[in-house]
Design an enzyme around this catalytic site. Structure first.
Site, PDB file in Angstrom:
ATOM      1  N   GLU A  29     -84.151  57.956  42.903  1.00  0.00           N
ATOM      2  CA  GLU A  29     -84.583  59.260  42.408  1.00  0.00           C
ATOM      3  C   GLU A  29     -85.488  59.107  41.191  1.00  0.00           C
ATOM      4  O   GLU A  29     -85.080  58.547  40.170  1.00  0.00           O
ATOM      5  CB  GLU A  29     -83.355  60.100  42.065  1.00  0.00           C
ATOM      6  CG  GLU A  29     -82.471  60.378  43.272  1.00  0.00           C
ATOM      7  CD  GLU A  29     -81.086  60.870  42.895  1.00  0.00           C
ATOM      8  OE1 GLU A  29     -80.868  61.207  41.705  1.00  0.00           O
ATOM      9  OE2 GLU A  29     -80.205  60.902  43.773  1.00  0.00           O
ATOM     10  N   GLU A  60     -77.615  60.234  47.105  1.00  0.00           N
ATOM     11  CA  GLU A  60     -77.196  58.861  46.845  1.00  0.00           C
ATOM     12  C   GLU A  60     -76.686  58.154  48.094  1.00  0.00           C
ATOM     13  O   GLU A  60     -76.930  56.949  48.284  1.00  0.00           O
ATOM     14  CB  GLU A  60     -76.123  58.852  45.754  1.00  0.00           C
ATOM     15  CG  GLU A  60     -76.647  59.118  44.359  1.00  0.00           C
ATOM     16  CD  GLU A  60     -76.946  60.587  44.105  1.00  0.00           C
ATOM     17  OE1 GLU A  60     -77.664  60.888  43.129  1.00  0.00           O
ATOM     18  OE2 GLU A  60     -76.464  61.426  44.890  1.00  0.00           O
ATOM     19  N   GLN A  82     -79.320  57.076  39.551  1.00  0.00           N
ATOM     20  CA  GLN A  82     -79.836  57.534  38.265  1.00  0.00           C
ATOM     21  C   GLN A  82     -78.818  57.422  37.125  1.00  0.00           C
ATOM     22  O   GLN A  82     -79.166  57.071  35.994  1.00  0.00           O
ATOM     23  CB  GLN A  82     -80.327  58.969  38.405  1.00  0.00           C
ATOM     24  CG  GLN A  82     -81.280  59.401  37.332  1.00  0.00           C
ATOM     25  CD  GLN A  82     -81.941  60.717  37.676  1.00  0.00           C
ATOM     26  OE1 GLN A  82     -81.324  61.775  37.570  1.00  0.00           O
ATOM     27  NE2 GLN A  82     -83.194  60.660  38.095  1.00  0.00           N
ATOM     28  N   ALA A  84     -74.469  56.104  36.736  1.00  0.00           N
ATOM     29  CA  ALA A  84     -73.321  55.585  37.475  1.00  0.00           C
ATOM     30  C   ALA A  84     -72.399  56.713  37.937  1.00  0.00           C
ATOM     31  O   ALA A  84     -71.744  56.603  38.980  1.00  0.00           O
ATOM     32  CB  ALA A  84     -72.540  54.598  36.603  1.00  0.00           C
ATOM     33  N   PRO A  89     -70.960  59.754  45.951  1.00  0.00           N
ATOM     34  CA  PRO A  89     -71.339  60.057  47.331  1.00  0.00           C
ATOM     35  C   PRO A  89     -71.757  58.820  48.135  1.00  0.00           C
ATOM     36  O   PRO A  89     -71.679  58.825  49.360  1.00  0.00           O
ATOM     37  CB  PRO A  89     -72.519  61.034  47.173  1.00  0.00           C
ATOM     38  CG  PRO A  89     -72.298  61.671  45.846  1.00  0.00           C
ATOM     39  CD  PRO A  89     -71.729  60.575  44.991  1.00  0.00           C
ATOM     40  N   HIS A 129     -72.424  62.070  32.823  1.00  0.00           N
ATOM     41  CA  HIS A 129     -73.484  61.093  32.564  1.00  0.00           C
ATOM     42  C   HIS A 129     -72.985  59.942  31.698  1.00  0.00           C
ATOM     43  O   HIS A 129     -73.771  59.266  31.057  1.00  0.00           O
ATOM     44  CB  HIS A 129     -74.677  61.756  31.859  1.00  0.00           C
ATOM     45  CG  HIS A 129     -75.325  62.855  32.632  1.00  0.00           C
ATOM     46  ND1 HIS A 129     -74.808  64.124  32.685  1.00  0.00           N
ATOM     47  CD2 HIS A 129     -76.444  62.858  33.400  1.00  0.00           C
ATOM     48  CE1 HIS A 129     -75.581  64.885  33.439  1.00  0.00           C
ATOM     49  NE2 HIS A 129     -76.583  64.140  33.879  1.00  0.00           N
TER      50      HIS A 129
END
Length: 338
Positions: A29, A60, A82, A84, A89, A129
């Site tokens: 991505e 993903e 992008q 962890a 998914p 994130h």
């Protein structure tokens, strides 16, 4: 020898391998035109074209599934998740397909796949994130799990990972992308290291996966850490008068048991540090191995300093992290044991 941040070193590794091997491809991505959310792939699409470095939809599972198929047919995909936190998914594709393809095909197929993921907290990214999911992958036979802590290691290990015939989960500590970044226990003071870059050789070089490195030699206690925690442990040791040996594991699977055992047998004391939550964290596996092989050399119980057993707490993230103060207290406690 040029100096590079970890971001620059990772980009240089991919640049070297794209130029060296036409089967290497980069996708994920925003990794193409935009150069990745952290700019790790900046400029690579312009240099190698959209067929070698390209963007994907926000999917993903499809990213990794496509990569597994390409790898089985002889390509060498290096894909980026992008964050962890977004990998879940794709967990089925990683654990049920990539990790098993060599064995379920009786070695008719291999899966030379690298899955890069920024990991850990410290950038004020919140719960989705900031996670550290390494233990979820070290439990999976057929995978290798790597986590560098320096620009030099990042480049050499990523080159080795891309050249490896088997799937590798390559975890990149976000707090180290531009240099070690940590705060005090109260979170009132944070700052970048004064040495954000490291010396990184030009061109191709590799570092063997599965080999730890001694960051600080010592005789009193062994501290086992990886990623960002290597630098936090170093700060903790500087605050004590204890001659601690700090070992940077670098590779969690395979694990360098020989280096660990040699150090613990020398010092007789051990502390394990990781940012991830405590329960079922990777430190538990390390401690179990040490207990089995070094029990009669131990002078004190092995301690852990880890994140809390809670969902990632953004408002208290600097207290959640193992801090130099928490680690220093654990060092002192271990040294006081008979």
């Amino acid at each position: 020898m040029p100096t590079m941040t970890m971001i620059e070193a990772l980009r240089d590794a991919m640049d070297v391998m794209l130029g060296k091997d036409p089967n290497v491809i980069i996708f994920g991505e925003d990794v193409g035109y935009f150069g990745g959310v952290f700019r790790c792939t900046s400029g690579l699409q312009a240099k190698y074209g959209e067929e070698r470095v390209f963007d994907t939809p926000i999917n993903e599972s499809a990213i990794v599934g496509l990569a597994v198929g390409m790898a089985a047919q002889g390509m060498k995909p290096c894909v980026e998740i992008q964050f962890a936190d977004y990998v879940y998914p794709a967990y089925d594709q990683i654990t049920q397909e990539a990790a098993r393809i060599r064995h379920r095909s009786n070695e008719q197929f291999t899966c030379p796949l690298v899955i890069r993921m920024p990991t850990g907290g410290g950038i004020f990214g919140g719960q989705t994130h900031s996670q550290s999911p390494e233990a979820l992958f070290t439990h999976v036979a057929g995978l290798k799990v790597v986590i560098p802590s320096t620009p030099y290691d990042a480049k050499g290990l990523l080159i080795s990972a891309i050249e490896d015939p088997d799937p590798i989960v390559f975890l990149e500590p976000k707090r180290l992308y531009n240099g070690p970044f940590y705060g005090n226990h109260s979170g009132s003071s944070v700052g970048w290291s004064s040495h954000p870059a490291g010396n990184v050789p030009e061109g191709h070089y590799s570092i063997e996966i599965g080999k730890a490195v001694v960051r600080r030699p010592g005789t009193d206690i062994t501290i086992l850490a990886y990623g960002t925690m290597v630098f936090v442990a170093e700060a903790a040791v500087r605050a004590t008068e204890i001659d601690a040996e700090i070992i940077d594991l670098r590779s969690l699977l395979p694990l360098d048991l020989e280096a660990i055992e040699a150090s613990v047998r020398k010092t007789g004391r051990c502390l394990v540090v990781h940012e991830a939550t405590r329960t079922s964290g990777f430190g538990a596996e390390v401690i179990a191995e040490i207990q089995q092989t070094c029990f009669w050399h131990l002078k004190a119980p092995i301690l852990r300093v880890t994140g809390w057993d809670t969902p990632y707490p953004l408002a208290q993230e600097w207290d959640y992290f193992p801090s130099p103060e928490r680690i220093a207290r654990a060092i002192t406690k271990t040294m006081e044991e008979a």
